[in-house]
Scaffold this motif. Structure first.
Motif, mmCIF file in Angstrom:
data_model
loop_
_atom_site.group_PDB
_atom_site.id
_atom_site.type_symbol
_atom_site.label_atom_id
_atom_site.label_comp_id
_atom_site.label_asym_id
_atom_site.label_seq_id
_atom_site.Cartn_x
_atom_site.Cartn_y
_atom_site.Cartn_z
ATOM 1 N N TYR A 1 75.553 72.273 68.768
ATOM 2 C CA TYR A 1 76.500 71.243 69.197
ATOM 3 C C TYR A 1 75.995 70.537 70.452
ATOM 4 C CZ TYR A 1 81.080 69.755 67.535
ATOM 5 O OH TYR A 1 82.102 69.077 66.913
ATOM 6 N N ASN B 1 77.791 72.430 61.926
ATOM 7 C CA ASN B 1 78.188 73.429 60.934
ATOM 8 C C ASN B 1 77.042 73.758 59.993
ATOM 9 O OD1 ASN B 1 79.694 74.042 58.049
ATOM 10 N ND2 ASN B 1 80.796 74.862 59.819
ATOM 11 N N HIS C 1 84.961 73.713 61.639
ATOM 12 C CA HIS C 1 83.804 74.319 62.289
ATOM 13 C C HIS C 1 84.233 75.323 63.357
ATOM 14 C CE1 HIS C 1 79.778 74.934 63.547
ATOM 15 N NE2 HIS C 1 79.868 74.244 64.668
ATOM 16 N N TYR D 1 85.266 78.382 61.510
ATOM 17 C CA TYR D 1 84.074 79.078 61.018
ATOM 18 C C TYR D 1 83.410 79.865 62.143
ATOM 19 C CZ TYR D 1 79.378 79.719 59.085
ATOM 20 O OH TYR D 1 78.187 80.259 58.659
#
Length: 430
Positions: A137, A348, A402, A405
């Motif tokens: 990210y 992701n 995301h 997850y």
């Protein structure tokens, strides 16, 4: 809510036998940063968990993005806003200075966390996954923030679409390195990583000290500073990252040191990110203004010039910018949302690849997020009045999915290894 099992038993078994392998030959890293981090880590208390340091670095980038979003939501704040004074900056200089400090802190904290883990003896697969997952990210957020330094003025900046292409170029360097690790079992850290973090921090620092107009200059002839930076960013991947990655994979086959997948299996990580990227770019191009059909030769020539590292002339640049700056185009009307949507998608996909390489499992061919993206793109093209709503719904879906997850995977690994993500065991604090 966060007890969903994303990882199979085979994934968890793979983590049990995983060993970290990385090669870092960057002179800046070897001779400057690692000695610095080795010194700094000695003053950090042993009760501070490495993952806390990692997460603190991530939060630095989040704060930086939040500041720029508040002061420059539509990316007009340093020039280009219709009706505003040319090249006027609406962002206080202290914001740029703060971003410089935050980016540099994020970079250093990302280097210190591993030192802390080895120092107190808690290195393991969870730490690497947590580190590299957040890096997927951060690597997107870095170029995402830099766009705000240049604004959208018609001469000394680039269109939002071309800004998006520079984001793509940076994140692809990260992804290619992990595709390389998927095949070789070793992460070869690119030289461009350390250099890019220093450059990003310096860009913000100078903008803070002298204002963003400092960069509104011609470097040579009619080539602007931003055009030069654009070419350098694309060139870093094309020249330094991609060929090296291919060569290292080739050597792993020759030396029988890698995983030696079949050709199709070796390319498996490519398809998911390639399809998502192509769909996102297609959406940007086909959004109402349909620029590639209205100006096909201009657009194709521009794209070839960028990736051939050819600096374009001012006249051609202005023509292309006009072609790409239709107010009806989704990336021009909602640049932050559009680029942020892609960042969530990319992170992701990259995180799932990292898990596959660490657990010695085969990665998936296509991300499930491909289908909502495809549906949203088609719906927005046929119902342009709903395009902005669809875009923001997709941003919410991808970001929240995301986060879910990531939290679930970390909890699942913690339960499997019987450890805590943010707490150092008592016996390791001494």
């Amino acid at each position: 809510m966060f007890d969903y099992k994303y990882l199979s038993k085979e994934h968890l078994k793979g983590f049990n036998k995983y060993k970290y392998s990385a090669v870092d030959t960057s002179p800046l890293s070897q001779y400057v940063m690692h000695p610095t981090w080795n010194t700094i880590v000695k003053i950090i208390p042993k009760w501070v968990a490495p993952n806390v340091i990692t997460f603190a670095g991530f939060l630095c980038m989040v704060v930086s993005v939040a500041l720029l979003t508040v002061y420059d939501f539509d990316l007009y704040a340093v020039g280009g806003r219709p009706g505003a004074e040319p090249y006027a900056s609406e962002i206080p200089n202290w914001v740029f200075f703060a971003c410089s400090v935050l980016v540099f802190m994020a970079y250093n904290l990302d280097g210190i966390d591993g030192k802390q883990a080895r120092r107190i003896g808690v290195s393991g697969p969870l730490g690497e996954l947590f580190d590299h997952g957040l890096d997927s990210y951060i690597v997107f957020l870095i170029p995402y923030t830099i766009i705000s330094i240049f604004g959208r003025d018609p001469v000394f900046s680039v269109s939002c679409f071309r800004g998006f292409l520079t984001v793509l170029s940076v994140v692809m360097n990260f992804y290619v390195s992990h595709c390389e690790k998927y095949n070789t079992g070793t992460l070869y850290l690119p030289w461009s990583y350390d250099l890019s973090m220093w450059v990003c921090s310096i860009l913000f620092l100078l903008a803070g000290l002298y204002g963003p107009e400092y960069y509104k200059v011609y470097v040579f002839g009619e080539v602007t500073f931003v055009q030069t930076l654009e070419v350098v960013i694309h060139g870093m991947g094309v020249i330094t990252c991609y060929p090296v990655a291919i060569y290292n994979v080739y050597l792993s086959y020759q030396n029988r040191s890698g995983k030696r997948y079949s050709f199709l299996e070796a390319l498996k990580p490519v398809w998911s990110v390639l399809v998502v990227t192509l769909l996102t770019v297609l959406w940007a191009l086909k959004s109402e203004s349909n620029v590639i059909e209205r100006h096909p030769r201009a657009f194709i020539f521009m794209y070839g010039a960028l990736f051939s590292n050819i600096a374009v002339s001012r006249k051609l640049y202005l023509f292309w910018s006009k072609a790409l700056k239709s107010e009806s185009n989704i990336i021009e009307r909602h640049p932050r949302a559009f680029i942020f949507m892609y960042g969530a998608l990319f992170s992701n996909i990259a995180s799932r690849l990292i898990i596959a390489e660490m657990s010695h499992m085969k990665c998936e061919v296509l991300s499930w997020m491909t289908w909502p993206l495809l549906s949203g793109m088609l719906a927005s093209l046929y119902m342009p009045q709903l395009e902005a709503t669809i875009l923001h719904l997709l941003v919410a879906l991808f970001v929240l999915s995301h986060i879910h997850y990531g939290v679930c995977v970390v909890r699942q690994i913690c339960n499997h290894l019987k450890i805590s993500c943010f707490i150092v065991p008592k016996e390791k604090r001494k």
